[in-house]
Write a protein that holds these residues in place. Structure first.
Motif: not given
Ligand code: HEC
Length: 153
Positions: A30-54
């Protein structure tokens, strides 16, 4: 344990094991190429969200945010050809066009974020606003093309 029960126990364990293996395979498929890529996308989102928190977090993480935003620029290009879901999109007159537009927009807005945080005088507020702009493209695309999943991102 007598021989008969022992045999039954082994049989059950084997059966269970095979069942689990089959399940694992199904999940993998069920894990598509796009799904796998999106998981990496999500990691960057976590980094950016935390870094812009305050403000304090921002001052410390500007370089990290810039790197993650540049990663998004690349990931938008990488994800664009993985457009299998375009076929199943509903309620869009021209889903292929919408897909390409959203991918380009995501890449463009990510580049803006990278340029912004690269400036030492940039503010946490500007970066956070730009992240929110990007997040809208994630959400919009998921709403159009990821119809069977709940919007959690
Ligand atoms: C142009 C479309 C599009 C954009 C933009 C987009 N996504 Fe996705 N995303 C998808 C699709 C389609 C899926 C479903 C992929 C699949 O499971 O095959 C998905 C799945 C995901 C998943 C689930 C991955 C999994 O485990 O299967 C996450 C997490 C995710 N996206 C995060 C993001 C974030 C964060 C952004 C923005 C920074 C973003 N996406 C931008 C189309 C997009």
């Amino acid at each position: 344990m007598n021989r008969k029960w022992f045999g039954l126990a082994v049989g059950l364990a084997l059966g269970l094991g095979m069942g689990m293996t089959a399940l694992t395979f199904a999940a993998d498929e069920k894990e598509t190429e796009l799904g796998k890529l999106m998981e990496k996308v999500q990691k960057n989102k976590t980094t950016i969200t935390k870094g812009t928190r305050n403000v304090a977090a921002y001052k410390k993480s500007q370089a990290e945010i810039e790197k993650a935003a540049k990663d998004w620029v690349k990931q938008a290009k990488e994800a664009k050809p993985h457009n299998e879901v375009v076929k199943s999109a509903k309620g869009e007159a021209d889903p292929q066009k919408k897909w390409d537009e959203l991918m380009d927009l995501w890449g463009k807005e990510s580049q803006k974020l990278a340029d912004l945080v690269a400036k030492s005088e940039s503010t946490q507020k500007d970066a956070k606003d730009q992240l929110n702009t990007i997040n809208k493209t994630c959400t919009e695309c998921h709403q159009v093309f990821r119809v069977d999943a709940d919007e959690k991102f």
